[in-house]
Design a protein around this motif. Sequence first.
Motif, PDB file in Angstrom:
ATOM      1  N   ASN A 137       5.118   5.870   0.024  1.00  0.00           N
ATOM      2  CA  ASN A 137       5.173   6.819  -1.082  1.00  0.00           C
ATOM      3  C   ASN A 137       4.678   8.179  -0.591  1.00  0.00           C
ATOM      4  O   ASN A 137       3.472   8.419  -0.477  1.00  0.00           O
ATOM      5  N   GLU A 138       5.620   9.074  -0.281  1.00  0.00           N
ATOM      6  CA  GLU A 138       5.289  10.376   0.306  1.00  0.00           C
ATOM      7  C   GLU A 138       4.409  11.204  -0.629  1.00  0.00           C
ATOM      8  O   GLU A 138       3.453  11.847  -0.188  1.00  0.00           O
ATOM      9  N   ALA A 139       4.703  11.184  -1.926  1.00  0.00           N
ATOM     10  CA  ALA A 139       3.909  11.972  -2.887  1.00  0.00           C
ATOM     11  C   ALA A 139       2.471  11.475  -2.929  1.00  0.00           C
ATOM     12  O   ALA A 139       1.517  12.267  -2.935  1.00  0.00           O
ATOM     13  N   TYR A 140       2.294  10.179  -2.930  1.00  0.00           N
ATOM     14  CA  TYR A 140       0.951   9.599  -2.929  1.00  0.00           C
ATOM     15  C   TYR A 140       0.216   9.968  -1.631  1.00  0.00           C
ATOM     16  O   TYR A 140      -0.921  10.443  -1.648  1.00  0.00           O
ATOM     17  N   ALA A 141       0.876   9.735  -0.492  1.00  0.00           N
ATOM     18  CA  ALA A 141       0.249   9.974   0.808  1.00  0.00           C
ATOM     19  C   ALA A 141      -0.107  11.440   1.004  1.00  0.00           C
ATOM     20  O   ALA A 141      -1.119  11.757   1.650  1.00  0.00           O
ATOM     21  N   ALA A 142       0.678  12.339   0.423  1.00  0.00           N
ATOM     22  CA  ALA A 142       0.404  13.777   0.552  1.00  0.00           C
ATOM     23  C   ALA A 142      -0.930  14.158  -0.079  1.00  0.00           C
ATOM     24  O   ALA A 142      -1.552  15.142   0.328  1.00  0.00           O
ATOM     25  N   GLU A 143      -1.399  13.383  -1.017  1.00  0.00           N
ATOM     26  CA  GLU A 143      -2.657  13.664  -1.708  1.00  0.00           C
ATOM     27  C   GLU A 143      -3.870  13.033  -1.027  1.00  0.00           C
ATOM     28  O   GLU A 143      -4.999  13.206  -1.470  1.00  0.00           O
ATOM     29  N   THR A 144      -3.642  12.300   0.066  1.00  0.00           N
ATOM     30  CA  THR A 144      -4.751  11.645   0.772  1.00  0.00           C
ATOM     31  C   THR A 144      -5.305  12.564   1.859  1.00  0.00           C
ATOM     32  O   THR A 144      -4.743  13.625   2.137  1.00  0.00           O
ATOM     33  N   ASN A 160       0.850  -1.186   0.000  1.00  0.00           N
ATOM     34  CA  ASN A 160       0.000   0.000   0.000  1.00  0.00           C
ATOM     35  C   ASN A 160       0.889   1.240   0.000  1.00  0.00           C
ATOM     36  O   ASN A 160       1.653   1.458   0.943  1.00  0.00           O
ATOM     37  N   PRO A 161       0.800   2.095  -1.037  1.00  0.00           N
ATOM     38  CA  PRO A 161       1.682   3.263  -1.123  1.00  0.00           C
ATOM     39  C   PRO A 161       1.476   4.262   0.020  1.00  0.00           C
ATOM     40  O   PRO A 161       2.317   5.138   0.216  1.00  0.00           O
ATOM     41  N   MET A 162       0.413   4.115   0.784  1.00  0.00           N
ATOM     42  CA  MET A 162       0.163   5.002   1.926  1.00  0.00           C
ATOM     43  C   MET A 162       1.317   4.949   2.934  1.00  0.00           C
ATOM     44  O   MET A 162       1.564   5.893   3.678  1.00  0.00           O
ATOM     45  N   HIS A 163       2.079   3.839   2.925  1.00  0.00           N
ATOM     46  CA  HIS A 163       3.143   3.641   3.902  1.00  0.00           C
ATOM     47  C   HIS A 163       4.524   4.033   3.386  1.00  0.00           C
ATOM     48  O   HIS A 163       5.414   4.309   4.186  1.00  0.00           O
TER      49      HIS A 163
END
Length: 193
Positions: free
Chosen positions: A62-69, A57-60
Amino acid sequence: MTDNDTTEETSETRLVEGWQGRYYEDFEVGDVYKHPFGRTVTETDNVWMTNVTMNLNPMHFNEAYAAETEFGERLVDGTFVIALAVGMSVIDISVNATANLGYDRIRHHAPVFHGDTIFAESEVLEKRESSSRDHVGIVTTELRAYNEEGTKVLSMERTPMVLKREYAQPTAARPPGWPEGIGTEPSDGGTDD
């Protein structure tokens, strides 16, 4: 010590019993144990756990992905939070366990982020004699973990089989985890109280 001081110093080695954990008889329904030592979760903890367990899960990671959540940053892997809380509870709950029978009703109540400090406590819900093993009893606890702001982040039930004191026969010379004959022994001048 000065020349005018007539007090003599005597040195006697004593083998003193330390904390040996709870045995089955020590648990009482309703007791709450606040486990010592909070632990701050680091980015390294999260990256290692995510990679070791192959959590994709990129939530853990991938900073760029998590920043958009909705959270705006990476979340700590929930299995790390579980492992940390269980580990924190061992000193009070399962130092003398022979097996963990179950982890039930696991709930993540709030997210954990890098830099959060986690604290844990356990409440004894139930205890009973083992029907198949005379040397142990079964203890069920509710394990709860909180962050530094007091927000509950995790709860779960944990059920270990715990040794009875008479079968463990703890001594100062041989606490849990120590093989016989290692370190200071009563024959070295220490007492085994």
